[in-house]
Design a protein around this motif. Structure first.
Motif, PDB file in Angstrom:
ATOM      1  N   ARG A  78       0.825  -1.285   0.018  1.00 46.64           N
ATOM      2  CA  ARG A  78      -0.086   0.132  -0.016  1.00 46.64           C
ATOM      3  C   ARG A  78       1.030   1.196   0.018  1.00 46.64           C
ATOM      4  NH1 ARG A  78      -2.528  -0.558   4.600  1.00 46.64           N
ATOM      5  NH2 ARG A  78      -1.287   1.117   5.653  1.00 46.64           N
ATOM      6  N   GLN A  79       1.962   1.269   0.860  1.00 46.82           N
ATOM      7  CA  GLN A  79       2.898   2.254   1.011  1.00 46.82           C
ATOM      8  C   GLN A  79       3.470   2.572  -0.467  1.00 46.82           C
ATOM      9  OE1 GLN A  79       5.156   1.282   4.438  1.00 46.82           O
ATOM     10  NE2 GLN A  79       3.763   2.030   5.613  1.00 46.82           N
ATOM     11  N   SER A  80       4.011   1.707  -1.037  1.00 47.95           N
ATOM     12  CA  SER A  80       4.711   1.705  -2.456  1.00 47.95           C
ATOM     13  C   SER A  80       3.680   2.216  -3.470  1.00 47.95           C
ATOM     14  CB  SER A  80       5.197   0.415  -2.883  1.00 47.95           C
ATOM     15  OG  SER A  80       5.856   0.239  -3.862  1.00 47.95           O
ATOM     16  N   CYS A  81       2.369   1.747  -3.413  1.00 45.66           N
ATOM     17  CA  CYS A  81       1.346   2.064  -4.388  1.00 45.66           C
ATOM     18  C   CYS A  81       1.008   3.776  -4.264  1.00 45.66           C
ATOM     19  CB  CYS A  81       0.112   1.400  -4.366  1.00 45.66           C
ATOM     20  SG  CYS A  81       0.231  -0.114  -5.258  1.00 45.66           S
ATOM     21  N   LEU A  82       0.992   4.166  -3.056  1.00 44.48           N
ATOM     22  CA  LEU A  82       0.752   5.460  -2.665  1.00 44.48           C
ATOM     23  C   LEU A  82       1.845   6.344  -3.103  1.00 44.48           C
ATOM     24  CD1 LEU A  82      -1.113   5.083   0.549  1.00 44.48           C
ATOM     25  CD2 LEU A  82      -2.155   5.919  -1.748  1.00 44.48           C
ATOM     26  N   THR A  83       3.223   5.831  -2.730  1.00 46.45           N
ATOM     27  CA  THR A  83       4.037   6.729  -3.031  1.00 46.45           C
ATOM     28  C   THR A  83       4.242   6.773  -4.740  1.00 46.45           C
ATOM     29  OG1 THR A  83       5.700   6.001  -1.468  1.00 46.45           O
ATOM     30  CG2 THR A  83       6.698   6.884  -3.357  1.00 46.45           C
ATOM     31  N   ASP A  84       4.055   5.690  -5.538  1.00 49.50           N
ATOM     32  CA  ASP A  84       4.033   5.620  -7.078  1.00 49.50           C
ATOM     33  C   ASP A  84       2.756   6.585  -7.559  1.00 49.50           C
ATOM     34  OD1 ASP A  84       6.103   4.216  -7.089  1.00 49.50           O
ATOM     35  OD2 ASP A  84       5.105   2.456  -7.704  1.00 49.50           O
ATOM     36  N   LEU A  85       1.754   6.555  -6.874  1.00 48.15           N
ATOM     37  CA  LEU A  85       0.206   7.164  -7.337  1.00 48.15           C
ATOM     38  C   LEU A  85       0.719   8.687  -7.005  1.00 48.15           C
ATOM     39  CD1 LEU A  85      -2.685   6.296  -8.153  1.00 48.15           C
ATOM     40  CD2 LEU A  85      -3.147   7.070  -5.791  1.00 48.15           C
ATOM     41  N   LYS A  86       1.378   9.143  -5.975  1.00 45.45           N
ATOM     42  CA  LYS A  86       1.616  10.508  -5.682  1.00 45.45           C
ATOM     43  C   LYS A  86       2.509  11.220  -6.587  1.00 45.45           C
ATOM     44  CE  LYS A  86       0.595  10.782  -0.975  1.00 45.45           C
ATOM     45  NZ  LYS A  86       1.255  11.164   0.406  1.00 45.45           N
ATOM     46  N   ARG A  87       3.558  10.359  -7.271  1.00 51.82           N
ATOM     47  CA  ARG A  87       4.898  10.593  -8.135  1.00 51.82           C
ATOM     48  C   ARG A  87       4.203  10.974  -9.390  1.00 51.82           C
ATOM     49  NH1 ARG A  87      10.166   9.710  -7.297  1.00 51.82           N
ATOM     50  NH2 ARG A  87      10.216   9.062  -9.515  1.00 51.82           N
ATOM     51  N   GLU A  88       3.026   9.987  -9.886  1.00 48.39           N
ATOM     52  CA  GLU A  88       2.414  10.337 -11.170  1.00 48.39           C
ATOM     53  C   GLU A  88       1.711  11.501 -11.083  1.00 48.39           C
ATOM     54  OE1 GLU A  88      -0.317   8.108 -14.230  1.00 48.39           O
ATOM     55  OE2 GLU A  88       0.345   6.902 -12.694  1.00 48.39           O
ATOM     56  N   ALA A  89       0.743  11.532 -10.002  1.00 54.20           N
ATOM     57  CA  ALA A  89       0.327  12.951  -9.903  1.00 54.20           C
ATOM     58  C   ALA A  89       1.076  14.049  -9.927  1.00 54.20           C
ATOM     59  CB  ALA A  89      -0.919  13.197  -8.867  1.00 54.20           C
ATOM     60  N   ALA A  90       1.996  14.244  -9.198  1.00 55.83           N
ATOM     61  CA  ALA A  90       3.147  15.490  -9.309  1.00 55.83           C
ATOM     62  C   ALA A  90       3.493  15.748 -10.584  1.00 55.83           C
ATOM     63  CB  ALA A  90       4.264  15.210  -8.366  1.00 55.83           C
ATOM     64  N   LEU A  91       3.876  14.617 -11.450  1.00 58.85           N
ATOM     65  CA  LEU A  91       4.602  14.728 -12.652  1.00 58.85           C
ATOM     66  C   LEU A  91       3.280  15.479 -13.719  1.00 58.85           C
ATOM     67  CD1 LEU A  91       6.463  11.610 -13.165  1.00 58.85           C
ATOM     68  CD2 LEU A  91       7.292  13.794 -13.188  1.00 58.85           C
ATOM     69  N   ARG A  92       2.264  15.349 -13.303  1.00 63.20           N
ATOM     70  CA  ARG A  92       0.888  15.855 -13.949  1.00 63.20           C
ATOM     71  C   ARG A  92       0.483  17.277 -13.687  1.00 63.20           C
ATOM     72  NH1 ARG A  92      -2.554  11.114 -16.306  1.00 63.20           N
ATOM     73  NH2 ARG A  92      -0.860   9.617 -16.720  1.00 63.20           N
ATOM     74  N   GLY A  93       1.151  17.803 -12.503  1.00 60.33           N
ATOM     75  CA  GLY A  93       0.843  19.025 -12.019  1.00 60.33           C
ATOM     76  C   GLY A  93      -0.229  18.953 -11.092  1.00 60.33           C
ATOM     77  N   ALA A  94      -0.493  18.055 -10.473  1.00 60.45           N
ATOM     78  CA  ALA A  94      -1.781  18.190  -9.626  1.00 60.45           C
ATOM     79  C   ALA A  94      -1.282  18.198  -8.151  1.00 60.45           C
ATOM     80  CB  ALA A  94      -2.295  16.470  -9.425  1.00 60.45           C
ATOM     81  N   ASN A  95      -2.038  18.513  -7.298  1.00 60.02           N
ATOM     82  CA  ASN A  95      -1.683  18.669  -5.751  1.00 60.02           C
ATOM     83  C   ASN A  95      -2.832  17.768  -4.764  1.00 60.02           C
ATOM     84  OD1 ASN A  95      -4.114  20.154  -5.716  1.00 60.02           O
ATOM     85  ND2 ASN A  95      -3.361  21.910  -4.974  1.00 60.02           N
TER      86      ASN A  95
END
Length: 179
Positions: free
Chosen positions: A130-147
């Motif tokens: 779960r922690q790994s997936c959330l980290t990857d999910l946040k990184r993908e969102a950050a790369l797209r300019g989301a907060n």
């Protein structure tokens, strides 16, 4: 001109840069001006963050700044919230993680199934997934300019095959910009 340490955006190693040495061992050549050579690390990070916030483009972020941006992203399973206003919907983001349980994990879970109790080894593995997936999910969102990521869903599955047992976690949500 004095030496300054810069993080290589190619290999992420720290390199001492001066007038005569302006390249990393991996071959990356720094574009250096007198102004940027004297910036300390915090100033470079601040400039990079300012550029990111003004453009919403995460493709130029160094690994250190991307990690900082990603760690500040709000993730919620809620799809509606009265105190936050979505000003931009970006896209669906997702992350997956597959992990082998292993023979000992299967045996331990089987024993716990017979006598009762918690399968702490498998629970720990699920927590790490779960922690790994959330980290990857946040990184993908950050790369797209989301907060923020809203409407986040978790889907756990068990994948079984001949002599194998694996756990899979898929996480998805909508990357947004909130005020």
């Amino acid at each position: 001109m004095s030496k300054v340490e810069l993080e290589c955006p190619n290999c992420y190693s720290v390199v001492a840069i001066d007038q005569t040495h302006q390249a990393c061992g991996c071959g990356y050549k720094f574009q250096i001006s007198d102004q940027t050579i004297f910036l300390d690390k915090d100033e470079r990070i601040a400039q990079e963050l300012a550029l990111y916030h003004s453009t919403g483009d995460g493709s130029t972020l160094t690994e250190a700044v991307l990690a900082r941006v990603a760690s500040s992203i709000l993730v919620t399973t809620e799809s509606a919230f009265p105190d936050l206003r979505i000003v931009k919907r970006i896209d669906i983001v997702g992350a997956e993680c597959v992990s082998g349980i292993g023979l000992l994990g299967i045996l331990s879970a089987g024993v716990n199934d017979l006598i009762g109790g918690r399968a702490e080894g498998i629970q720990g593995e699920l927590r790490l997934m779960r922690q790994s997936c959330l980290t990857d999910l946040k990184r993908e969102a950050a790369l797209r300019g989301a907060n923020a990521i809203v409407g986040t869903q978790f889907s756990y599955s068990q994948l079984n095959g001949k002599n194998t047992a694996m756990l899979m976690l898929a996480v998805s949500g909508t990357a947004v910009v909130i005020e």
